[in-house]
Design a protein around this motif. Structure first.
Motif, PDB file in Angstrom:
ATOM      1  N   GLY A   1       3.450   8.315  29.426  1.00 30.27           N
ATOM      2  CA  GLY A   1       4.353   8.189  28.294  1.00 30.27           C
ATOM      3  C   GLY A   1       5.769   7.852  28.682  1.00 30.27           C
ATOM      4  N   THR A   2       6.454   7.215  27.726  1.00 32.68           N
ATOM      5  CA  THR A   2       7.856   6.852  27.874  1.00 32.68           C
ATOM      6  C   THR A   2       8.625   7.402  26.683  1.00 32.68           C
ATOM      7  OG1 THR A   2       7.212   4.813  28.993  1.00 32.68           O
ATOM      8  CG2 THR A   2       9.471   4.929  28.179  1.00 32.68           C
TER       9      THR A   2
ATOM     10  N   LYS B   1       7.664   5.509  34.179  1.00 29.23           N
ATOM     11  CA  LYS B   1       7.111   6.371  33.130  1.00 29.23           C
ATOM     12  C   LYS B   1       7.774   7.740  33.209  1.00 29.23           C
ATOM     13  CE  LYS B   1       4.091   3.425  31.586  1.00 29.23           C
ATOM     14  NZ  LYS B   1       4.130   2.921  30.224  1.00 29.23           N
TER      15      LYS B   1
ATOM     16  N   SER C   1       1.434  10.395  19.883  1.00 34.18           N
ATOM     17  CA  SER C   1       2.555   9.473  19.680  1.00 34.18           C
ATOM     18  C   SER C   1       3.222   9.716  18.331  1.00 34.18           C
ATOM     19  CB  SER C   1       2.082   8.020  19.769  1.00 34.18           C
ATOM     20  OG  SER C   1       1.703   7.710  21.086  1.00 34.18           O
ATOM     21  N   LYS C   2       2.414   9.909  17.286  1.00 34.55           N
ATOM     22  CA  LYS C   2       2.973  10.162  15.958  1.00 34.55           C
ATOM     23  C   LYS C   2       3.756  11.473  15.923  1.00 34.55           C
ATOM     24  CE  LYS C   2       0.325   9.358  12.346  1.00 34.55           C
ATOM     25  NZ  LYS C   2      -0.870   9.285  11.461  1.00 34.55           N
TER      26      LYS C   2
ATOM     27  N   SER D   1       5.852   6.878  23.427  1.00 34.94           N
ATOM     28  CA  SER D   1       4.917   5.756  23.533  1.00 34.94           C
ATOM     29  C   SER D   1       3.974   6.013  24.696  1.00 34.94           C
ATOM     30  CB  SER D   1       5.673   4.452  23.782  1.00 34.94           C
ATOM     31  OG  SER D   1       6.531   4.176  22.705  1.00 34.94           O
TER      32      SER D   1
ATOM     33  N   THR E   1       0.410   5.035  27.033  1.00 34.36           N
ATOM     34  CA  THR E   1      -0.638   4.134  27.501  1.00 34.36           C
ATOM     35  C   THR E   1      -1.709   5.041  28.087  1.00 34.36           C
ATOM     36  OG1 THR E   1       1.014   2.458  28.059  1.00 34.36           O
ATOM     37  CG2 THR E   1      -1.181   2.192  29.002  1.00 34.36           C
TER      38      THR E   1
END
Length: 92
Positions: A8-9, A47, A69-70, A75, A77
């Motif tokens: 995640g970022t 990341k 993510s929500k 964000s 991957t």
């Protein structure tokens, strides 16, 4: 269950929401869809974090990744992962 790495970022809004409660909420969310968080690591580099989790199937992986993510604004991957022992067995 299969293992997945979710990298995640953080965006600006995601950083504002960092808290122990949010981490607990993510853990519960994954458990509620049948998954299990193995570990979470924060990273320095391209990341910002990696979640190592197990899921029973692709439906749960997709639901988990999108739901996290929500909830967090991070964000993600998502990558399937296998151990070197599993890889060697597949190649034998």
């Amino acid at each position: 269950m299969a293992t997945y790495f979710l990298t995640g970022t953080y965006g600006a809004d995601a950083i504002k929401g960092i808290s122990r409660k949010r981490t607990a909420d993510v853990t519960k969310m994954i458990e509620d869809i049948g998954g299990k968080i193995v570990s979470i690591y924060l990273l320095l580099g391209e990341k910002d974090l990696v979640i190592i989790a197990e899921f029973p199937g692709m439906k749960e992986v997709i639901k988990g990744s999108v739901s996290i993510s929500k909830l967090t604004g991070i964000s993600f991957t998502t990558y399937p992962a296998i151990t070197s022992e599993e890889f060697d067995e597949y190649m034998a």
